[in-house]
Structures are given as C-alpha cells and as structure tokens.
Design an enzyme around this catalytic site. Sequence first.
Site, PDB file in Angstrom:
ATOM      1  N   GLU A   1      -1.246  -8.764   4.910  1.00 38.49           N
ATOM      2  CA  GLU A   1      -1.168  -8.916   6.372  1.00 38.49           C
ATOM      3  C   GLU A   1      -2.552  -8.814   7.020  1.00 38.49           C
ATOM      4  O   GLU A   1      -2.714  -9.147   8.186  1.00 38.49           O
ATOM      5  CB  GLU A   1      -0.201  -7.877   6.966  1.00 38.49           C
ATOM      6  CG  GLU A   1      -0.739  -6.466   7.148  1.00 38.49           C
ATOM      7  CD  GLU A   1      -0.761  -5.619   5.868  1.00 38.49           C
ATOM      8  OE1 GLU A   1      -0.627  -6.192   4.768  1.00 38.49           O
ATOM      9  OE2 GLU A   1      -0.935  -4.396   5.983  1.00 38.49           O
TER      10      GLU A   1
ATOM     11  N   CYS B   1       0.834  -1.193   0.000  1.00 38.24           N
ATOM     12  CA  CYS B   1       0.000   0.000   0.000  1.00 38.24           C
ATOM     13  C   CYS B   1       0.881   1.260   0.000  1.00 38.24           C
ATOM     14  O   CYS B   1       1.585   1.504  -0.959  1.00 38.24           O
ATOM     15  CB  CYS B   1      -0.994  -0.044   1.162  1.00 38.24           C
ATOM     16  SG  CYS B   1      -2.388   1.078   0.940  1.00 38.24           S
TER      17      CYS B   1
ATOM     18  N   HIS C   1      -3.495  -5.667   0.933  1.00 39.22           N
ATOM     19  CA  HIS C   1      -2.862  -5.892   2.237  1.00 39.22           C
ATOM     20  C   HIS C   1      -2.870  -7.376   2.628  1.00 39.22           C
ATOM     21  O   HIS C   1      -3.800  -7.817   3.302  1.00 39.22           O
ATOM     22  CB  HIS C   1      -3.625  -5.129   3.317  1.00 39.22           C
ATOM     23  CG  HIS C   1      -3.405  -3.656   3.301  1.00 39.22           C
ATOM     24  ND1 HIS C   1      -2.390  -3.049   4.015  1.00 39.22           N
ATOM     25  CD2 HIS C   1      -4.065  -2.662   2.681  1.00 39.22           C
ATOM     26  CE1 HIS C   1      -2.443  -1.739   3.837  1.00 39.22           C
ATOM     27  NE2 HIS C   1      -3.453  -1.473   3.028  1.00 39.22           N
TER      28      HIS C   1
END
Lengths: 76, 219
Positions: free
Chosen positions: B197, B87, B195
């Site tokens: 994560e 990002c 993302h």
Amino acid sequence: MKARVTITLKNGVLDPQGKAIHHALEGLGFGGVNDVRAGKMIELDLADGTSDADIEEMCKKLLANTVIENYRIERA
Amino acid sequence: MNTAVIVFPGSNCDRDLAVAFEQATGKKPHMVWHRETELPDGIDLIGVPGGFSYGDYLRSGAMAAQSPVMRAVSDAAAKGAYVLGICNGFQVLTETGLLPGALMRNAGIQFICRDVKLTVANSQSAFTSQYQADEEIIIPVAHHDGNYFADAATLDRLEGEGRVAFRYAEAVNGSARNIAGVLNEGGNVLGMMPHPERMSEAAHGGLDGKKLFDALVSA
C-alpha cells in the site's frame, strides 16, 4: 498462589537479542561468556485451586508461541 | 468487491490500506474495530494492517490475535474470503494460526525502514496474478520483527506447495529462505512483511504494490 512462567527460545532458533547482549558483555571486558540466550519471565498471581492444566493452557494459548518458544512453569 | 480493514489500538497503516483498497475497488472499505464480533455482510476482502497493535506487548501480534474480531476474520477466511495481512498484520495472522511460522526480531536487531527488492515466487495466486513469475519488484519494508521462522519441514512444504508468494532478493532481516510473504493452504490468505500500500501511487515512487490490489479485484 503464585506461579512463574519462564519463556525461552527453542534450541536452534536464532536469538539476535541474546547475541547483542553477548557482544555488549564482551565490549565491557567480561571474558568467558560462551553464549547468551534472552527470554522472559511472567509472574502469575492465581486463585487457589488453579490447576497445572489451566496454567499449561495459558502458556499454549497466549504466553508462549510454541512455534519458536519453550515455557517452564514453577509454582512459588 | 466489498472490503474491510481491521483496526486495532496501535494500528497505523489502516488508513493507507483503506486508500489502496478504495482505489482498486472504487468503494470505501468498512473500517472494523477490534472489539467487533462480526464483520459486515458480504465482505470479499479483509485487510489486517501494519502498525504496532497493543504496543507489540508480549510478542508482535500476540494480543491482537486474541481480539474478538479475529475470530470473525478466521471464520470468513474458512469460507473463502480473501485475507491480506501486511507487516503487523502478517504477525497477527501467524499468531492467529491462519498462517504457519512466526516473525522474530530482525537478525541485525535494528528496525529496518527502506525500499527492498523482492522476487515474485508465485505469480499464480489471487494476490499475485498481475506479476510475472520471478519478476523483481520494489516494495518498502518498515519492521523490527520481520525475520520469518518455521521449521525445516514446514519450509519444505511451503515451497513444495507454491505457498511462498514473495522472497527478498537481497539480505534484509534474516528470514528463513528469504521468505517475505506466504499463502495459506487455500491460497486465500496472504501475509507479507513489505507494504504494497506504500507503493501504489505514482507519488509513492512506484506502482509495484498496486498490482497486488488490482489482481484481487479481478480475482
């Protein structure tokens, strides 16, 4: 000594913000706007003797992203 | 595998990324402040996290790209360390010149925060080896400036060299050729807007992002 750097998107690079502004102008009833491109202006207060080459370097290294943007330097 | 996560003023996914790194490697990452001029010795993987470094002033990632630590990150990348920019991290890596192109304002102007479907375009890289070729995965995005731009010659080169890691499988932000993530020439630097994560524990609603971290550990 002052210099003014105008940063604009390159031709062919889509400008969503310009488009939104265009829409808003039309929404307000302003006819005859063919296109809108948004950019930014940065005013530099510089020590006397700062060379054109120095300002060019500032533009290339930080002020503009030359992948997508053009810059124009005007000394005031 | 030793990992580090870079922290800028305005980073807000640094701790999430640290958790994902720790789960994959079993070791706590080093959290490295942007003013550092060196990374700890022996770092194999560097994460450049999401967020709004320096308030997105001037352009997303532009100020962070000039911070002292990014010189150390570039040096480490040149020596073969893995660098993962997510990002805002992707924006920083393009501004640094570690990856080609630029991330522009989303075509629809609005900030987009939702799960999106991606296609794995290259399943051979160190980052993507646990995915199948053309596999569809779900990973969330949360960005305002995710509209990937590069000139046609650069896009052709990226595609020809297998450097498009992920594509959006649906219209998201106007990205050129639906590119969601790109690799550098050496294949050791990946930048992506989604993302992983945020999709790496069962409680996140899926594990599609976990495979990326697991792949790096076994790389």
